[in-house]
Design a protein around this motif. Structure first.
Motif, PDB file in Angstrom:
ATOM      1  N   GLU A 100     -21.445  24.504  16.260  1.00 48.66           N
ATOM      2  CA  GLU A 100     -22.459  23.824  15.455  1.00 48.66           C
ATOM      3  C   GLU A 100     -21.813  22.923  14.401  1.00 48.66           C
ATOM      4  OE1 GLU A 100     -24.718  27.057  13.947  1.00 48.66           O
ATOM      5  OE2 GLU A 100     -25.965  27.267  15.750  1.00 48.66           O
ATOM      6  N   LEU A 101     -20.720  23.429  13.805  1.00 48.16           N
ATOM      7  CA  LEU A 101     -20.022  22.621  12.804  1.00 48.16           C
ATOM      8  C   LEU A 101     -19.418  21.373  13.437  1.00 48.16           C
ATOM      9  CD1 LEU A 101     -18.256  25.413  10.712  1.00 48.16           C
ATOM     10  CD2 LEU A 101     -20.190  23.995  10.024  1.00 48.16           C
ATOM     11  N   ARG A 102     -18.880  21.538  14.665  1.00 43.38           N
ATOM     12  CA  ARG A 102     -18.307  20.380  15.358  1.00 43.38           C
ATOM     13  C   ARG A 102     -19.393  19.357  15.680  1.00 43.38           C
ATOM     14  NH1 ARG A 102     -15.139  24.408  17.884  1.00 43.38           N
ATOM     15  NH2 ARG A 102     -16.563  24.486  19.667  1.00 43.38           N
ATOM     16  N   VAL A 103     -20.542  19.863  16.136  1.00 42.96           N
ATOM     17  CA  VAL A 103     -21.649  18.959  16.452  1.00 42.96           C
ATOM     18  C   VAL A 103     -22.113  18.243  15.189  1.00 42.96           C
ATOM     19  CG1 VAL A 103     -24.053  18.862  17.196  1.00 42.96           C
ATOM     20  CG2 VAL A 103     -22.420  20.260  18.460  1.00 42.96           C
ATOM     21  N   LYS A 104     -22.231  19.014  14.102  1.00 40.93           N
ATOM     22  CA  LYS A 104     -22.664  18.417  12.836  1.00 40.93           C
ATOM     23  C   LYS A 104     -21.653  17.389  12.347  1.00 40.93           C
ATOM     24  CE  LYS A 104     -24.171  19.570   8.141  1.00 40.93           C
ATOM     25  NZ  LYS A 104     -23.336  18.543   7.526  1.00 40.93           N
ATOM     26  N   ALA A 105     -20.356  17.739  12.467  1.00 39.73           N
ATOM     27  CA  ALA A 105     -19.322  16.802  12.037  1.00 39.73           C
ATOM     28  C   ALA A 105     -19.375  15.516  12.859  1.00 39.73           C
ATOM     29  CB  ALA A 105     -17.944  17.457  12.155  1.00 39.73           C
ATOM     30  N   ALA A 106     -19.579  15.678  14.177  1.00 40.95           N
ATOM     31  CA  ALA A 106     -19.667  14.496  15.038  1.00 40.95           C
ATOM     32  C   ALA A 106     -20.901  13.665  14.689  1.00 40.95           C
ATOM     33  CB  ALA A 106     -19.720  14.923  16.505  1.00 40.95           C
ATOM     34  N   ARG A 107     -22.020  14.367  14.444  1.00 42.87           N
ATOM     35  CA  ARG A 107     -23.242  13.653  14.077  1.00 42.87           C
ATOM     36  C   ARG A 107     -23.081  12.928  12.735  1.00 42.87           C
ATOM     37  NH1 ARG A 107     -26.384  17.542  14.777  1.00 42.87           N
ATOM     38  NH2 ARG A 107     -26.492  18.317  12.634  1.00 42.87           N
ATOM     39  N   ASP A 108     -22.466  13.632  11.788  1.00 43.09           N
ATOM     40  CA  ASP A 108     -22.227  13.008  10.478  1.00 43.09           C
ATOM     41  C   ASP A 108     -21.323  11.784  10.611  1.00 43.09           C
ATOM     42  OD1 ASP A 108     -23.786  14.938   9.339  1.00 43.09           O
ATOM     43  OD2 ASP A 108     -22.115  16.146   8.594  1.00 43.09           O
ATOM     44  N   ALA A 109     -20.295  11.919  11.468  1.00 46.63           N
ATOM     45  CA  ALA A 109     -19.384  10.794  11.674  1.00 46.63           C
ATOM     46  C   ALA A 109     -20.125   9.608  12.301  1.00 46.63           C
ATOM     47  CB  ALA A 109     -18.221  11.215  12.564  1.00 46.63           C
ATOM     48  N   GLU A 110     -21.007   9.920  13.263  1.00 47.92           N
ATOM     49  CA  GLU A 110     -21.787   8.856  13.896  1.00 47.92           C
ATOM     50  C   GLU A 110     -22.711   8.180  12.884  1.00 47.92           C
ATOM     51  OE1 GLU A 110     -23.854  10.633  17.112  1.00 47.92           O
ATOM     52  OE2 GLU A 110     -22.083  10.819  18.396  1.00 47.92           O
ATOM     53  N   GLU A 111     -23.335   9.018  12.023  1.00 46.32           N
ATOM     54  CA  GLU A 111     -24.232   8.459  11.012  1.00 46.32           C
ATOM     55  C   GLU A 111     -23.466   7.593  10.015  1.00 46.32           C
ATOM     56  OE1 GLU A 111     -26.211  11.786   9.318  1.00 46.32           O
ATOM     57  OE2 GLU A 111     -27.541  12.085  11.039  1.00 46.32           O
ATOM     58  N   ARG A 112     -22.275   8.080   9.625  1.00 42.35           N
ATOM     59  CA  ARG A 112     -21.458   7.273   8.711  1.00 42.35           C
ATOM     60  C   ARG A 112     -21.051   5.952   9.355  1.00 42.35           C
ATOM     61  NH1 ARG A 112     -19.120  12.312   7.566  1.00 42.35           N
ATOM     62  NH2 ARG A 112     -17.370  11.847   8.939  1.00 42.35           N
ATOM     63  N   ALA A 113     -20.675   6.044  10.632  1.00 44.00           N
ATOM     64  CA  ALA A 113     -20.277   4.829  11.336  1.00 44.00           C
ATOM     65  C   ALA A 113     -21.460   3.862  11.463  1.00 44.00           C
ATOM     66  CB  ALA A 113     -19.732   5.181  12.727  1.00 44.00           C
TER      67      ALA A 113
END
Length: 257
Positions: A100-113
Motif C-alpha cells: 500500500e505504501l508503494r502504491v501510495k508513493a507511486a501515486r504521489d509521485a504521479e500526482e507530483r509529476a
C-alpha cells in the motif's frame, strides 16, 4: 508296685513334663530379658506393608507422568503453531502495508509529476496559430496603418484557422475593436497584454481565465484588413500605443518564431 515311665521316641512328654519345661523356659527368658518379645500366636508381628509394586501404584504414577508429558508436548506444539500463525499474519500484514505504501508513493509521485507538468504548461508560451509564420513584420511602414507603421505582426492564417492564447492570462476585452475588427485582449500572468485581431468569430468572454493553447476564436478578415490573417500585438497595457516587439516578446518566453 512302682511303675516307671517308659522312654522312647514313640511317646510324647507327659503333661507334667510339659508344664515343667514351660516354667523352666519362662524363667530362662526372664533371666535374659527377652520376655517382652514373646507373644502368643495371635499377637505375632504383623506382616510388612505391601510395597508400591505390590499395590500397583507405581504403574499409575508412570501412566500419569507419561500423560502429563504428552499433554505438555501437545501444548508446546499448539503454542508453536500459534506463534507461527501470528508470525505469518504479521508478515502478511507488513507485506500488505508495504504494498500500500508503494502504491501510495507511486501515486504521489504521479500526482507530483502531473502538478509539475501542469505548472510548466501554465508557464509555457506557444504560437497563436499552430505551425504558422510571420507574414508582416513589426513596425513595417505604409499608408495602410493609421499610425504610419505596423504596431504588431501578422501571422499567416487562412479564414477559419484556430487562434489560441499564447500563454496563461485573463480576458479583458472580447468583441469589436474598430480597425482591429473582432478582437481579444488578454492580461498575461507576467503583467503584459496580448491582442488577437481580425477574427471571424470569438469563443471567450471578458473575465474568463485562459491557458496556453486554449482556443480564443477563428481567424478572419474583419476590420481594417486586406485579407484573412491574424494580427498579433504585445503591449505593456491594454491601451493602443503601448505596443512592444511581439517577436522579441514570444522569443523571450521560449517560442520559436
Amino acid at each position: 508296685m512302682a511303675f516307671t515311665r517308659a522312654t522312647g521316641k514313640h511317646r510324647g512328654p507327659s503333661r507334667l513334663t510339659r508344664k515343667r519345661a514351660g516354667i523352666a523356659g519362662a524363667a530362662a527368658l526372664a533371666t535374659t530379658g527377652v520376655v517382652g518379645t514373646l507373644a502368643s500366636p495371635a499377637l505375632a508381628a504383623e506382616p510388612e506393608s505391601p510395597s508400591v509394586e505390590d499395590t500397583g501404584l507405581n504403574q499409575v504414577v508412570i501412566v500419569g507422568d507419561t500423560l502429563a508429558k504428552q499433554v505438555g508436548a501437545q501444548a508446546d506444539v499448539q503454542q508453536e503453531e500459534a506463534d507461527l500463525a501470528a508470525s505469518k499474519a504479521k508478515a502478511e500484514a507488513d507485506a500488505k502495508r508495504n504494498a500500500e505504501l508503494r502504491v501510495k508513493a507511486a501515486r504521489d509521485a504521479e500526482e507530483r509529476a502531473a502538478r509539475e507538468a501542469e505548472r510548466k504548461r501554465l508557464l509555457s508560451y506557444n504560437l497563436p496559430v499552430a505551425g504558422s509564420y510571420v507574414s508582416t513584420d513589426y513596425h513595417s511602414g505604409g499608408a495602410i496603418w493609421s499610425s504610419g507603421s505596423h504596431t504588431g505582426i501578422d501571422f499567416h492564417a487562412s479564414s477559419g484557422s484556430k487562434v489560441v492564447a499564447v500563454g496563461t492570462g485573463t480576458v479583458v476585452e472580447a468583441g469589436w475593436g474598430g480597425a482591429y475588427g473582432n478582437n481579444v485582449v488578454i492580461k498575461m500572468n507576467d503583467g503584459t497584454y496580448t491582442q488577437y485581431g481580425h477574427l471571424s468569430s470569438i469563443s471567450v468572454s471578458v473575465g474568463e481565465r485562459v491557458t496556453p493553447g486554449q482556443q480564443l476564436g477563428l481567424s478572419g478578415s474583419t476590420g481594417n484588413t486586406t485579407g484573412p490573417h491574424l494580427h498579433f500585438e504585445a503591449r505593456t497595457s491594454p491601451e493602443y500605443g503601448s505596443d512592444i516587439d511581439p517577436v522579441a516578446y514570444l522569443r523571450g518566453h521560449g517560442v520559436k518564431v
